[in-house]
Write an enzyme that holds these catalytic residues in place. Structure first.
Site, PDB file in Angstrom:
ATOM      1  N   THR A 126       0.821  -1.203   0.000  1.00 53.43           N
ATOM      2  CA  THR A 126       0.000   0.000   0.000  1.00 53.43           C
ATOM      3  C   THR A 126       0.856   1.254   0.000  1.00 53.43           C
ATOM      4  OG1 THR A 126      -1.509   1.305   1.406  1.00 53.43           O
ATOM      5  CG2 THR A 126      -0.093  -0.261   2.522  1.00 53.43           C
ATOM      6  N   TYR A 149      -1.102   0.248  10.705  1.00 53.64           N
ATOM      7  CA  TYR A 149      -1.419  -0.506   9.486  1.00 53.64           C
ATOM      8  C   TYR A 149      -0.273  -0.420   8.486  1.00 53.64           C
ATOM      9  CZ  TYR A 149      -3.275  -1.296   4.795  1.00 53.64           C
ATOM     10  OH  TYR A 149      -3.446  -1.725   3.500  1.00 53.64           O
TER      11      TYR A 149
END
Length: 321
Positions: A126, A149
């Site tokens: 990501t 995250y």
């Protein structure tokens, strides 16, 4: 080719399976434990278009318990999309779920791939690993995640590189930039905005709306990801997958008002925690190595997501998902 896709019932995973099956000769094995609440509600409906396909098999199993030696037998490619997504839920005690499903699971799968005659192991990461970067960001930028995250996904990347350098697992890392479109997760901004508008509810907005993103339509993202299977010269590479256009969140809200014909009321839900103000992907490497060229404009992609939301009210914001 025999291709394994983890996280196959999810947002991008289901689109990826469809894109892979469009290529004759591909046999796709999809695996998903459906750990997230919304997937348990909708079941395998994200895979409705391919569930009866002669070259597709689906396993609803926990990836931590699966017999990988059996499943990886004769596999050519593994696409690893499974994991726990989302920045806002990754703080506090919930981080344990991210450690288990984004770090431990990745290590276990890499360990299972060790010594197997795989052609590629594709790890989906990501843009959250970059943190706050000014201007267009290339893969050479030093990662500096702003959230737990992002840390969990960057750790997965490091594990991939360790297993490539020491065990020869043929890894490729893709960093997605803000993917949107039909089947988007219910915690993502576009999904929330669209269902709130369609259900005459106020929009909940984090930040002041001036934050901007490099928005990537899910169909373009899936095509770029599928292209890795046949691409040469990509082993060991990290590749950005970005979109056709950038825009601010305020721009998006205005576009949705125009598309739905409904004015919006905005409730400010707090500031940005763990998220950058702006993202902008340098996709020149993806263009060079994958022949990637995003095709769907932001307006067209939003139109398709709104149409999907009208057709599937079971995913509305105030439902069980």
């Amino acid at each position: 080719m025999k291709i394994i896709v983890t996280g196959a019932a999810g947002f991008v995973g289901s689109h990826l399976c469809e894109a892979l099956l469009e290529r004759e000769g591909n046999e796709v094995i999809g695996i998903d434990a459906m750990l997230r609440d919304e997937l348990r509600v909708i079941g395998s409906r994200n895979l409705d278009a391919i569930m009866g396909h002669s070259r597709f098999v689906f396993h609803n199993e926990n990836l931590l318990d699966i017999n990988w030696d059996e499943l990886l037998k004769d596999a050519d490619i593994v696409y690893h999309l499974a994991g726990i997504p989302g920045v806002r839920n990754s703080w506090g005690d919930d981080f344990g779920h991210y450690v288990t499903n984004n770090i431990n699971l990745t290590q276990r799968l890499l360990e299972a791939c060790k010594g197997k005659p795989l052609k590629k192991f594709v790890y989906v990461s990501t843009s959250s690993v970059y943190g706050e970067v000014t201007g267009k960001v290339s893969e050479e930028a030093m990662p500096s995640p702003l959230s737990p995250y992002g840390v969990s996904k960057l750790t997965g990347e490091h594990l991939c590189r360790v297993y490539w350098r020491n065990e020869g697992v043929p890894i490729v890392i893709l960093r997605y930039f803000t993917v949107y479109g039909p089947r988007q997760r219910s915690d993502m901004a576009f999904h929330r905005f669209i269902y709130q508008i369609l259900n005459n509810q106020p929009i909940t907005l984090y930040g002041d709306g001036t934050q901007s993103r490099d928005f990537t339509y899910v169909g373009d993202c899936a095509e770029a990801t599928a292209a890795v299977a046949e691409a040469s010269g990509v082993i060991g590479e990290t590749i950005n997958i970005g979109g056709k256009e950038r825009a601010s969140i305020n721009d998006i809200i205005e576009m949705l008002e125009w598309m739905t014909g409904k004015p919006t009321q905005i409730i400010h839900a707090g500031g940005l925690v763990g998220e950058p103000m702006h993202t902008w992907a340098d996709i020149s490497k993806a263009e060079r190595l994958l022949g990637y060229s995003p095709k769907i404009s932001l307006a067209e992609g939003l139109r398709r997501e709104v149409a999907f939301a009208r057709k599937h009210p079971y995913l509305k914001e105030d439902s069980a998902v």
